[in-house]
Design an enzyme around this catalytic site. Sequence first.
Site, PDB file in Angstrom:
ATOM      1  N   SER A  15      10.749  64.550 116.872  1.00  0.00           N
ATOM      2  CA  SER A  15      11.984  64.960 117.534  1.00  0.00           C
ATOM      3  C   SER A  15      13.125  65.234 116.554  1.00  0.00           C
ATOM      4  CB  SER A  15      12.423  63.878 118.521  1.00  0.00           C
ATOM      5  OG  SER A  15      13.651  64.243 119.136  1.00  0.00           O
ATOM      6  N   LYS A  67      10.009  63.324 132.086  1.00  0.00           N
ATOM      7  CA  LYS A  67      11.140  63.928 132.786  1.00  0.00           C
ATOM      8  C   LYS A  67      11.078  63.774 134.301  1.00  0.00           C
ATOM      9  CE  LYS A  67      12.094  67.349 129.192  1.00  0.00           C
ATOM     10  NZ  LYS A  67      12.294  68.788 128.886  1.00  0.00           N
ATOM     11  N   ARG A 155      -1.755  76.790 132.872  1.00  0.00           N
ATOM     12  CA  ARG A 155      -3.120  76.430 132.488  1.00  0.00           C
ATOM     13  C   ARG A 155      -3.878  75.818 133.652  1.00  0.00           C
ATOM     14  NH1 ARG A 155      -1.950  72.875 127.261  1.00  0.00           N
ATOM     15  NH2 ARG A 155      -0.253  72.180 128.622  1.00  0.00           N
ATOM     16  N   PRO A 157      -3.408  75.700 137.728  1.00  0.00           N
ATOM     17  CA  PRO A 157      -2.651  76.045 138.935  1.00  0.00           C
ATOM     18  C   PRO A 157      -2.488  74.890 139.919  1.00  0.00           C
ATOM     19  CG  PRO A 157      -4.216  77.785 138.391  1.00  0.00           C
ATOM     20  CD  PRO A 157      -4.547  76.623 137.502  1.00  0.00           C
ATOM     21  N   TYR A 224       9.066  74.033 119.038  1.00  0.00           N
ATOM     22  CA  TYR A 224       9.719  74.427 117.789  1.00  0.00           C
ATOM     23  C   TYR A 224       9.037  73.865 116.547  1.00  0.00           C
ATOM     24  CZ  TYR A 224      11.976  69.824 118.391  1.00  0.00           C
ATOM     25  OH  TYR A 224      12.222  68.495 118.582  1.00  0.00           O
TER      26      TYR A 224
END
Length: 286
Positions: A15, A67, A155, A157, A224
């Site tokens: 992170s 999350k 990837r 459904p 990233y």
Amino acid sequence: MSLRAAVLGHPISHSKSPALHHAAYSRLGIGISYTAIDVTEQLLPSLMRQLRRQPGWRGLSVTMPLKTAMVGEVDEVRGVAKALGVVNTVCFEEHADGTRAVGFNTDVAGIVNAVRHAGARTPSAPVILGGGGTAAAAVAALSELGAGSARIFVRDPARTAEVRAAGESLGLSLAIRPLTEAAKATAAADVVISTLPPRAADGLASEIAALKTSTPGVLLDVAYDPWPSLIASVWEAGGGAVVPGLEMLLYQAVEQVRLFSRLEEEVNASVIDVMCDAVGLPRRAL
């Protein structure tokens, strides 16, 4: 009393959030320590009970895979996080009856600002890659940008509850298809937001390259590390604009700093500049 904040996730060692937050609090002259805590979804409830008992906590940044689970660990969910059922930010607020944990979602602002900075305005044919919590934030971001619909390629459904709920809540029409069908639609899209994990879009990138067509739109690749990703390299080679996930991370972290520091007005261009410097991004203003 020392003030504390942290980023939670699993894995978490990669992170960049600590660098962003440390730079901001140093520039603001406020003593908030910021650490990275590796925690799984199964261990999240016990960690939250522990943190609630400790004084000085200002906030938490929440990343994958926590999350959605964090929604059940806070006392209140505010703003777009309530519509999405996805929390990436927790603030600890002092009230007369004790400390309350409040959930927010700053990913939406992060995506909107990152895509706008690249020149995108009102997407007419946007694509989202992935179907998890960040994809739900991408649905909200597209809605804020004025899109009326989006195609989502996933990837699995069967694991799309979060994005479907986001679309229904925000009135955005969604067409959800398997990732194996994504190449042509993605290459032709005016805005693409990839929320897939690192290297998960490599196969799609190869398919897009094999099309030998231009990619005129804007691609935001949330992953990233490593950078550039294969899909980012293919997209840029096709003539499109590429936004690194680090830029989205910057913009959503700016909103978190405002919440954690409680210094809304002081989080200005000079603070954003040092945050950019901390992670090697060009300096820019919101």
